[in-house]
Write a protein that holds these residues in place. Structure first.
Motif, PDB file in Angstrom:
ATOM      1  N   ARG A 106       0.831  -1.194   0.000  1.00 56.55           N
ATOM      2  CA  ARG A 106       0.000   0.000   0.000  1.00 56.55           C
ATOM      3  C   ARG A 106       0.868   1.248   0.000  1.00 56.55           C
ATOM      4  O   ARG A 106       2.053   1.208   0.324  1.00 56.55           O
ATOM      5  N   ASP A 144      -2.094  -1.991  -3.872  1.00 55.61           N
ATOM      6  CA  ASP A 144      -3.234  -1.090  -3.719  1.00 55.61           C
ATOM      7  C   ASP A 144      -2.737   0.354  -3.718  1.00 55.61           C
ATOM      8  O   ASP A 144      -1.974   0.764  -2.833  1.00 55.61           O
ATOM      9  N   THR A 146      -4.464   3.088  -3.257  1.00 54.27           N
ATOM     10  CA  THR A 146      -5.283   4.033  -2.513  1.00 54.27           C
ATOM     11  C   THR A 146      -4.427   4.813  -1.522  1.00 54.27           C
ATOM     12  O   THR A 146      -3.658   4.229  -0.752  1.00 54.27           O
ATOM     13  N   GLU A 149      -9.297   7.554   1.699  1.00 49.91           N
ATOM     14  CA  GLU A 149     -10.614   7.062   1.324  1.00 49.91           C
ATOM     15  C   GLU A 149     -11.082   7.589  -0.025  1.00 49.91           C
ATOM     16  O   GLU A 149     -11.814   6.921  -0.744  1.00 49.91           O
ATOM     17  N   THR A 150     -10.700   8.793  -0.389  1.00 50.12           N
ATOM     18  CA  THR A 150     -11.146   9.375  -1.654  1.00 50.12           C
ATOM     19  C   THR A 150     -10.099   9.278  -2.748  1.00 50.12           C
ATOM     20  O   THR A 150     -10.407   9.435  -3.922  1.00 50.12           O
ATOM     21  N   GLY A 151      -8.853   9.031  -2.388  1.00 48.32           N
ATOM     22  CA  GLY A 151      -7.793   8.940  -3.389  1.00 48.32           C
ATOM     23  C   GLY A 151      -7.317  10.295  -3.882  1.00 48.32           C
ATOM     24  O   GLY A 151      -6.571  10.391  -4.844  1.00 48.32           O
ATOM     25  N   GLY A 176      -7.038   0.108  -7.090  1.00 45.12           N
ATOM     26  CA  GLY A 176      -7.241   1.197  -6.137  1.00 45.12           C
ATOM     27  C   GLY A 176      -6.543   2.508  -6.417  1.00 45.12           C
ATOM     28  O   GLY A 176      -6.628   3.428  -5.604  1.00 45.12           O
ATOM     29  N   ASN A 177      -5.857   2.636  -7.546  1.00 47.49           N
ATOM     30  CA  ASN A 177      -5.119   3.879  -7.796  1.00 47.49           C
ATOM     31  C   ASN A 177      -5.987   4.861  -8.579  1.00 47.49           C
ATOM     32  O   ASN A 177      -6.413   4.581  -9.692  1.00 47.49           O
ATOM     33  N   GLU A 178      -6.227   6.025  -7.992  1.00 49.85           N
ATOM     34  CA  GLU A 178      -7.012   7.079  -8.632  1.00 49.85           C
ATOM     35  C   GLU A 178      -6.095   8.276  -8.835  1.00 49.85           C
ATOM     36  O   GLU A 178      -5.831   9.031  -7.902  1.00 49.85           O
ATOM     37  N   ASN A 204      -9.134   0.943 -10.946  1.00 54.89           N
ATOM     38  CA  ASN A 204      -8.260   2.115 -11.018  1.00 54.89           C
ATOM     39  C   ASN A 204      -8.907   3.197 -11.880  1.00 54.89           C
ATOM     40  O   ASN A 204      -9.792   2.913 -12.680  1.00 54.89           O
TER      41      ASN A 204
END
Length: 323
Positions: A106, A144, A146, A149-151, A176-178, A204
């Motif tokens: 992470r 992951d 992230t 929580e919102t990225g 999970g990557n934004e 993503n």
């Protein structure tokens, strides 16, 4: 064109690494120290050494040193939850990051850049397959991206391939990557290579290419899943192309689009020397998500979906005078 040096996928033995990665060569699980430790803490070891490293960065530094003295693939075996707070770069050698048991990597709180970068070396991420001989269970590795929580605030990818080769194999997931940049999971530069030999890229998002943004070559074989990413799954730009290096299973799901799409643009092709795979069989597993004015033709190029207008024949009217 297939690069001269491809990331090797090898069993964790003393045998030399193979030049060409094969989908069914996911490394076997071993009864290592990593598997015998409880999940109350992460375990990171390099090769057959019993030394446990405090961070993934330290392990990669040790693997890079070992790679300088060896032509074989250097394995980093991990288990448990691991955080990184700076990019881990692979600039030389062949390094394979393998989960024995369950492992998750992470972002540390507040870290927003790319998690891994490849700058001339070979990096492969995989989960170890089960070993019936030792009774070791299959490993699963989740990376992951992230950051919270919102990225919010992420600018990098999970893996940024500037040059060299990156491979994703069975048992590994990038999720999970934004990011506000291109390539949520993978950003592949022109001249660089990505090998999708298995695993999953899902969940993503990015400005372009939620799963993969590629100006280089994306090589595929085996069971490939790039789906459920936002702003298209795979975006090809410039010289970006999907190169089929072996059979692709029926369980594969790949969505692709092309920036600056034009009729005749090569999207999918067979690698040199591949004679036992039909291009049409692979294309049937790829969904074109780009401009609806195009689709992927049987030859792997973009073709127009617009119907050509039927020309109206010239009408000659003759007027006769009477009287």
């Amino acid at each position: 064109e297939t690069p001269a040096e491809e990331p090797a996928v090898e069993e964790p033995t003393e045998e030399p690494a193979q030049e060409t990665p094969a989908q069914d060569e996911t490394p076997a699980a071993e009864e290592t120290d990593a598997q015998n430790v409880q999940t109350d803490g992460a375990v990171i070891v390099v090769g057959d050494d019993t030394t446990t490293y405090e961070s993934l960065a330290e392990a990669f530094a040790a693997a890079a040193t070992a790679a300088q003295a060896s032509t074989e693939t250097i394995q980093i075996k991990i288990q448990g939850d691991i955080e990184i707070d700076a990019p881990i770069d692979v600039s030389a050698g062949d390094i394979q990051l393998v989960a024995v048991g369950e492992a998750t990597i992470r972002r540390a709180s507040g870290y927003t850049g790319s998690m891994f970068t490849v700058s001339g070396g070979n990096l492969q991420i995989a989960g170890a397959k089960a070993d019936e001989t030792t009774g070791a269970e299959a490993g699963t590795l989740t990376v992951d991206g992230t950051v919270n929580e919102t990225g919010d605030g992420v600018t990098g990818s999970i893996v940024e391939v500037n040059s060299g080769n990156f491979a994703l194999s069975d048992g590994a997931t990038l999720t999970g990557n934004e990011t506000t940049g291109n390539g949520g999971a993978i950003n592949n530069a022109a001249g660089a290579n990505v090998y999708l030999l298995g695993g999953s890229i899902t969940g993503n998002s990015a400005a372009a290419g939620g799963g993969i943004y590629s100006e280089g070559t994306v090589n595929i074989q085996g069971t490939v899943n790039v789906t459920g990413n936002t702003a298209d799954n795979v975006v090809l730009n410039g010289s970006g192309v999907i190169n089929v290096t072996g059979a692709v299973t029926d369980d594969s799901v790949i969505g692709v689009s092309v920036q600056d799409a034009a009729a005749g643009k090569q999207v999918v092709k067979l690698a040199d020397g591949i004679t036992d795979v039909k291009l049409a069989d692979v294309i049937s597993k790829i969904t074109y998500e780009g401009n609806s004015d195009f689709k992927i033709g049987d030859d792997g190029t973009l073709v127009s979906t617009k119907e050509e207008p039927i020309p109206t024949p010239d009408v000659v009217v003759t007027i006769k005078k009477y009287g």
